[in-house]
Design a protein around this motif. Sequence first.
Motif, PDB file in Angstrom:
ATOM      1  N   HIS A   2      -8.013  36.449   6.852  1.00  0.00           N
ATOM      2  CA  HIS A   2      -7.049  35.395   6.539  1.00  0.00           C
ATOM      3  C   HIS A   2      -7.756  34.323   5.739  1.00  0.00           C
ATOM      4  N   GLY A   3      -6.991  33.508   5.084  1.00  0.00           N
ATOM      5  CA  GLY A   3      -7.586  32.426   4.312  1.00  0.00           C
ATOM      6  C   GLY A   3      -7.897  32.861   2.899  1.00  0.00           C
ATOM      7  N   SER A   4      -9.100  32.552   2.437  1.00  0.00           N
ATOM      8  CA  SER A   4      -9.428  32.767   1.030  1.00  0.00           C
ATOM      9  C   SER A   4      -9.484  34.253   0.673  1.00  0.00           C
ATOM     10  N   TYR A   5      -9.990  35.103   1.561  1.00  0.00           N
ATOM     11  CA  TYR A   5     -10.029  36.535   1.253  1.00  0.00           C
ATOM     12  C   TYR A   5      -8.619  37.105   1.150  1.00  0.00           C
ATOM     13  N   HIS A   6      -7.759  36.667   2.031  1.00  0.00           N
ATOM     14  CA  HIS A   6      -6.373  37.122   2.013  1.00  0.00           C
ATOM     15  C   HIS A   6      -5.695  36.684   0.714  1.00  0.00           C
TER      16      HIS A   6
ATOM     17  N   PHE B 238      -7.031  38.684  -2.236  1.00  0.00           N
ATOM     18  CA  PHE B 238      -6.463  40.030  -2.260  1.00  0.00           C
ATOM     19  C   PHE B 238      -5.029  40.008  -2.790  1.00  0.00           C
ATOM     20  N   GLU B 239      -4.242  39.018  -2.403  1.00  0.00           N
ATOM     21  CA  GLU B 239      -2.876  38.896  -2.916  1.00  0.00           C
ATOM     22  C   GLU B 239      -2.875  38.696  -4.423  1.00  0.00           C
ATOM     23  N   ARG B 240      -3.758  37.845  -4.943  1.00  0.00           N
ATOM     24  CA  ARG B 240      -3.812  37.599  -6.389  1.00  0.00           C
ATOM     25  C   ARG B 240      -4.273  38.849  -7.141  1.00  0.00           C
ATOM     26  N   LEU B 241      -5.269  39.559  -6.605  1.00  0.00           N
ATOM     27  CA  LEU B 241      -5.723  40.785  -7.258  1.00  0.00           C
ATOM     28  C   LEU B 241      -4.629  41.842  -7.269  1.00  0.00           C
ATOM     29  N   MET B 242      -3.879  41.939  -6.184  1.00  0.00           N
ATOM     30  CA  MET B 242      -2.787  42.899  -6.111  1.00  0.00           C
ATOM     31  C   MET B 242      -1.705  42.549  -7.131  1.00  0.00           C
ATOM     32  N   SER B 243      -1.385  41.274  -7.254  1.00  0.00           N
ATOM     33  CA  SER B 243      -0.374  40.850  -8.221  1.00  0.00           C
ATOM     34  C   SER B 243      -0.840  41.095  -9.653  1.00  0.00           C
ATOM     35  N   ALA B 244      -2.084  40.762  -9.935  1.00  0.00           N
ATOM     36  CA  ALA B 244      -2.604  40.970 -11.288  1.00  0.00           C
ATOM     37  C   ALA B 244      -2.754  42.458 -11.604  1.00  0.00           C
ATOM     38  N   GLY B 245      -3.081  43.267 -10.601  1.00  0.00           N
ATOM     39  CA  GLY B 245      -3.233  44.706 -10.819  1.00  0.00           C
ATOM     40  C   GLY B 245      -1.916  45.418 -11.078  1.00  0.00           C
ATOM     41  N   LEU B 246      -0.819  44.820 -10.668  1.00  0.00           N
ATOM     42  CA  LEU B 246       0.484  45.450 -10.907  1.00  0.00           C
ATOM     43  C   LEU B 246       0.873  45.443 -12.381  1.00  0.00           C
ATOM     44  N   VAL B 247       0.372  44.496 -13.148  1.00  0.00           N
ATOM     45  CA  VAL B 247       0.739  44.425 -14.562  1.00  0.00           C
ATOM     46  C   VAL B 247       0.282  45.675 -15.315  1.00  0.00           C
ATOM     47  N   PRO B 248      -1.004  46.035 -15.301  1.00  0.00           N
ATOM     48  CA  PRO B 248      -1.381  47.257 -16.019  1.00  0.00           C
ATOM     49  C   PRO B 248      -0.834  48.527 -15.353  1.00  0.00           C
ATOM     50  N   LEU B 249      -0.701  48.505 -14.031  1.00  0.00           N
ATOM     51  CA  LEU B 249      -0.156  49.693 -13.357  1.00  0.00           C
ATOM     52  C   LEU B 249       1.297  49.942 -13.717  1.00  0.00           C
ATOM     53  N   THR B 250       2.029  48.890 -14.007  1.00  0.00           N
ATOM     54  CA  THR B 250       3.432  49.041 -14.382  1.00  0.00           C
ATOM     55  C   THR B 250       3.567  49.491 -15.833  1.00  0.00           C
TER      56      THR B 250
END
Length: 171
Positions: free
Chosen positions: A68-72, A75-87
């Motif tokens: 929780h906290g900064s790691y969480h 991870f949310e930001r990396l997941m959001s940014a990773g969706l752009v090229p994956l889409t």
Amino acid sequence: MASIARSSLLRQSAFAAKSLRQQSVLQNAVRTSAFHTTSRRNILPPPPQRVEGTVNDAVPVPPPSPSHGSYHWTFERLMSAGLVPLTIAPFAAGSLNPTLDAVLCAALLIHSHLGFQSVIIDYIPKKRMPNARKFFMWGLNAATAIVGLALYEFETTDVGLTETIKRVWKA
């Protein structure tokens, strides 16, 4: 003709015109206010509130947790940014790879789960409504599992997510 130019007559006619304008504005306001005024009632009553301790008590510090906290948040930001090229990748490359499609489905599922989890955490406080928060968290976990199973079935027995999007886009 001279009687028309009297100042008292002019004042009376100006006052009459002004009162007519005010009266028409008042009638319009009454007509429109019927649509805008409602009784002041809360949609939902406020949750139960209680005060524990005194004003001078220290705020309890939660135990540190790396999940929780900064790691969480990272991870949310990396997941959001990773969706752009994956889409974009399956449509730009022109290849329909089932592995890439499965990774896209998993990323969408995790991204949605994390987003709804953040909404539950923000709007259902654990201290005031612990049972409701637990209920919604279990509901979110169950919904995520059901949607994950549905996406797996859709990927393995049907055409897959990217092919479906292509077909809908061309239809």
